[in-house]
Design a protein around this motif. Structure first.
Motif, PDB file in Angstrom:
ATOM      1  N   LEU A 131       7.966  -6.735   1.375  1.00  0.00           N
ATOM      2  CA  LEU A 131       7.146  -5.686   1.718  1.00  0.00           C
ATOM      3  C   LEU A 131       6.611  -5.283   3.100  1.00  0.00           C
ATOM      4  N   ILE A 132       7.035  -6.474   4.086  1.00  0.00           N
ATOM      5  CA  ILE A 132       7.089  -6.152   5.385  1.00  0.00           C
ATOM      6  C   ILE A 132       8.288  -6.652   6.069  1.00  0.00           C
ATOM      7  N   GLY A 133       9.103  -5.683   6.854  1.00  0.00           N
ATOM      8  CA  GLY A 133      10.227  -6.138   7.331  1.00  0.00           C
ATOM      9  C   GLY A 133      11.450  -5.986   6.415  1.00  0.00           C
ATOM     10  N   GLY A 134      12.658  -5.666   6.889  1.00  0.00           N
ATOM     11  CA  GLY A 134      13.668  -5.323   5.865  1.00  0.00           C
ATOM     12  C   GLY A 134      13.861  -3.905   5.338  1.00  0.00           C
ATOM     13  N   GLU A 135      14.856  -3.440   5.043  1.00  0.00           N
ATOM     14  CA  GLU A 135      15.598  -2.181   4.806  1.00  0.00           C
ATOM     15  C   GLU A 135      14.644  -1.603   3.765  1.00  0.00           C
ATOM     16  N   LEU A 136      14.459  -2.545   2.680  1.00  0.00           N
ATOM     17  CA  LEU A 136      13.862  -2.003   1.578  1.00  0.00           C
ATOM     18  C   LEU A 136      12.125  -1.983   1.577  1.00  0.00           C
ATOM     19  N   ALA A 137      11.562  -2.498   2.601  1.00  0.00           N
ATOM     20  CA  ALA A 137      10.157  -2.527   2.730  1.00  0.00           C
ATOM     21  C   ALA A 137       9.400  -1.277   2.603  1.00  0.00           C
ATOM     22  N   LYS A 138       9.699  -0.251   3.016  1.00  0.00           N
ATOM     23  CA  LYS A 138       8.963   1.119   3.078  1.00  0.00           C
ATOM     24  C   LYS A 138       8.924   1.473   1.602  1.00  0.00           C
ATOM     25  N   LYS A 139      10.131   1.400   1.148  1.00  0.00           N
ATOM     26  CA  LYS A 139      10.283   2.161  -0.346  1.00  0.00           C
ATOM     27  C   LYS A 139       9.510   1.107  -1.284  1.00  0.00           C
ATOM     28  N   ARG A 140       9.466  -0.054  -1.219  1.00  0.00           N
ATOM     29  CA  ARG A 140       8.749  -0.800  -1.921  1.00  0.00           C
ATOM     30  C   ARG A 140       7.265  -0.805  -1.817  1.00  0.00           C
ATOM     31  N   ARG A 141       6.683  -0.640  -0.614  1.00  0.00           N
ATOM     32  CA  ARG A 141       5.513  -0.530  -0.289  1.00  0.00           C
ATOM     33  C   ARG A 141       4.845   0.935  -0.999  1.00  0.00           C
ATOM     34  N   GLN A 142       5.892   1.897  -0.957  1.00  0.00           N
ATOM     35  CA  GLN A 142       5.429   3.044  -1.644  1.00  0.00           C
ATOM     36  C   GLN A 142       5.434   3.049  -3.122  1.00  0.00           C
ATOM     37  N   ARG A 143       6.334   2.455  -3.864  1.00  0.00           N
ATOM     38  CA  ARG A 143       6.094   2.134  -5.062  1.00  0.00           C
ATOM     39  C   ARG A 143       5.018   1.402  -5.494  1.00  0.00           C
ATOM     40  N   LEU A 144       4.819   0.222  -4.924  1.00  0.00           N
ATOM     41  CA  LEU A 144       3.597  -0.511  -5.203  1.00  0.00           C
ATOM     42  C   LEU A 144       2.225  -0.035  -5.146  1.00  0.00           C
ATOM     43  N   GLY A 145       2.190   0.944  -3.972  1.00  0.00           N
ATOM     44  CA  GLY A 145       1.021   1.612  -3.636  1.00  0.00           C
ATOM     45  C   GLY A 145       0.714   2.856  -4.896  1.00  0.00           C
ATOM     46  N   GLU A 146       1.827   3.150  -5.413  1.00  0.00           N
ATOM     47  CA  GLU A 146       1.559   4.273  -6.541  1.00  0.00           C
ATOM     48  C   GLU A 146       1.263   3.169  -7.802  1.00  0.00           C
ATOM     49  N   ARG A 147       1.823   2.254  -8.096  1.00  0.00           N
ATOM     50  CA  ARG A 147       1.480   1.265  -9.101  1.00  0.00           C
ATOM     51  C   ARG A 147       0.162   0.924  -9.229  1.00  0.00           C
ATOM     52  N   LEU A 148      -0.244   0.383  -8.001  1.00  0.00           N
ATOM     53  CA  LEU A 148      -1.952   0.044  -7.816  1.00  0.00           C
ATOM     54  C   LEU A 148      -2.763   1.158  -7.620  1.00  0.00           C
ATOM     55  N   LYS A 149      -2.183   2.369  -7.335  1.00  0.00           N
ATOM     56  CA  LYS A 149      -3.063   3.270  -7.205  1.00  0.00           C
ATOM     57  C   LYS A 149      -3.958   3.317  -5.882  1.00  0.00           C
ATOM     58  N   ILE A 150      -3.537   2.788  -4.905  1.00  0.00           N
ATOM     59  CA  ILE A 150      -3.993   2.610  -3.462  1.00  0.00           C
ATOM     60  C   ILE A 150      -3.173   3.576  -2.530  1.00  0.00           C
ATOM     61  N   GLY A 151      -2.220   4.282  -3.124  1.00  0.00           N
ATOM     62  CA  GLY A 151      -1.663   4.995  -1.863  1.00  0.00           C
ATOM     63  C   GLY A 151      -0.613   4.352  -1.017  1.00  0.00           C
ATOM     64  N   TYR A 152       0.270   5.160  -0.342  1.00  0.00           N
ATOM     65  CA  TYR A 152       1.346   4.649   0.405  1.00  0.00           C
ATOM     66  C   TYR A 152       0.545   4.133   1.670  1.00  0.00           C
ATOM     67  N   ALA A 153       0.967   2.945   2.259  1.00  0.00           N
ATOM     68  CA  ALA A 153       0.505   2.182   3.632  1.00  0.00           C
ATOM     69  C   ALA A 153       1.416   1.542   4.153  1.00  0.00           C
ATOM     70  N   ASN A 154       1.459   1.337   5.519  1.00  0.00           N
ATOM     71  CA  ASN A 154       2.460   0.547   6.154  1.00  0.00           C
ATOM     72  C   ASN A 154       2.033  -0.748   5.959  1.00  0.00           C
ATOM     73  N   GLY A 155       2.662  -1.970   6.547  1.00  0.00           N
ATOM     74  CA  GLY A 155       2.213  -3.262   6.120  1.00  0.00           C
ATOM     75  C   GLY A 155       0.962  -3.552   6.715  1.00  0.00           C
ATOM     76  N   LYS A 156       0.590  -3.348   7.711  1.00  0.00           N
ATOM     77  CA  LYS A 156      -0.752  -3.814   8.079  1.00  0.00           C
ATOM     78  C   LYS A 156      -1.799  -3.179   7.104  1.00  0.00           C
ATOM     79  N   GLN A 157      -1.755  -1.934   6.992  1.00  0.00           N
ATOM     80  CA  GLN A 157      -2.768  -1.166   6.112  1.00  0.00           C
ATOM     81  C   GLN A 157      -2.480  -1.634   4.728  1.00  0.00           C
ATOM     82  N   LEU A 158      -1.424  -1.864   4.226  1.00  0.00           N
ATOM     83  CA  LEU A 158      -1.358  -2.475   2.831  1.00  0.00           C
ATOM     84  C   LEU A 158      -2.060  -3.962   2.770  1.00  0.00           C
ATOM     85  N   TYR A 159      -1.790  -4.710   3.666  1.00  0.00           N
ATOM     86  CA  TYR A 159      -2.728  -6.001   3.788  1.00  0.00           C
ATOM     87  C   TYR A 159      -4.234  -5.724   3.638  1.00  0.00           C
ATOM     88  N   LYS A 160      -4.508  -4.733   4.413  1.00  0.00           N
ATOM     89  CA  LYS A 160      -6.043  -4.334   4.601  1.00  0.00           C
ATOM     90  C   LYS A 160      -6.556  -3.928   3.145  1.00  0.00           C
TER      91      LYS A 160
END
Length: 187
Positions: A131-160
């Motif tokens: 979810l942080i670093g790597g070519e698929l990280a952004k897409k994974r964070r976007q999908r994870l944010g949708e699943r968790l209903k917390i919106g898209y976030a960059n790595g640092k924002q996701l952690y928070k």
């Protein structure tokens, strides 16, 4: 559906969209440069009825959310998936473009901020999950944010957000598993 809390949105078109979906009062920030008067109104609303921050799933919306959170801690948050906020003509993104059902769903899955929370998911776990670093990280964070209903976030924002919204390891890993399964299905 009546919402007790006052919903903070960006503008009058967002208010109109919210009011088509639910019976609620709103406060409009009128953009990212939030005045002291608006901050004071949000503080009063939080004290009297509670506040739900419901901004657009884009950079300006996140900036507004962050500004309000800094000045008025303890608000609730509703997140709209980016794909649900895209205008039909593809030109524009915002709450005002969302369907009644998407708005209702976002408001049914509100998160409350907390500062009293032990760390559940570590930063290293986010890296290990791709979810942080790597070519698929952004897409994974976007999908994870949708699943968790917390919106898209960059790595640092996701952690928070995982910490602030008290996302448990069990919930996190169940959502991550779905994201990884979607990747496999897409391949």
């Amino acid at each position: 559906m009546r919402i007790k809390e006052i919903i903070v949105v960006e503008g009058k078109d967002d208010t109109a969209a919210i009011q088509r979906a639910v019976d609620a009062d709103t406060i409009e920030t009128n953009g990212a440069a939030i005045s002291e008067e608006i901050i004071e109104r949000i503080k009063l609303a939080k004290e009297k009825r509670g506040v739900i921050i419901f901004t657009d799933p884009n950079f300006p919306g996140e900036k507004i959310r962050k500004t309000i959170t800094q000045h008025v801690p303890g608000c609730k948050h509703a997140f709209l998936p980016r794909k649900a906020a895209i205008a039909k003509n593809g030109k524009g993104i915002g709450v005002e473009h969302a369907s009644v059902e998407d708005i209702r769903q976002a408001l049914a899955n509100v998160y409350e901020e907390t500062t009293e929370w032990k760390e559940e998911i570590t930063f290293d776990e986010l890296v290990a999950a791709g979810l942080i670093g790597g070519e698929l990280a952004k897409k994974r964070r976007q999908r994870l944010g949708e699943r968790l209903k917390i919106g898209y976030a960059n790595g640092k924002q996701l952690y928070k957000r995982l910490r602030v919204f008290q996302i448990s390891k069990e919930t996190f890993y169940a959502a991550l598993e779905q994201v990884m399964q979607e990747e496999t299905d897409d391949a």
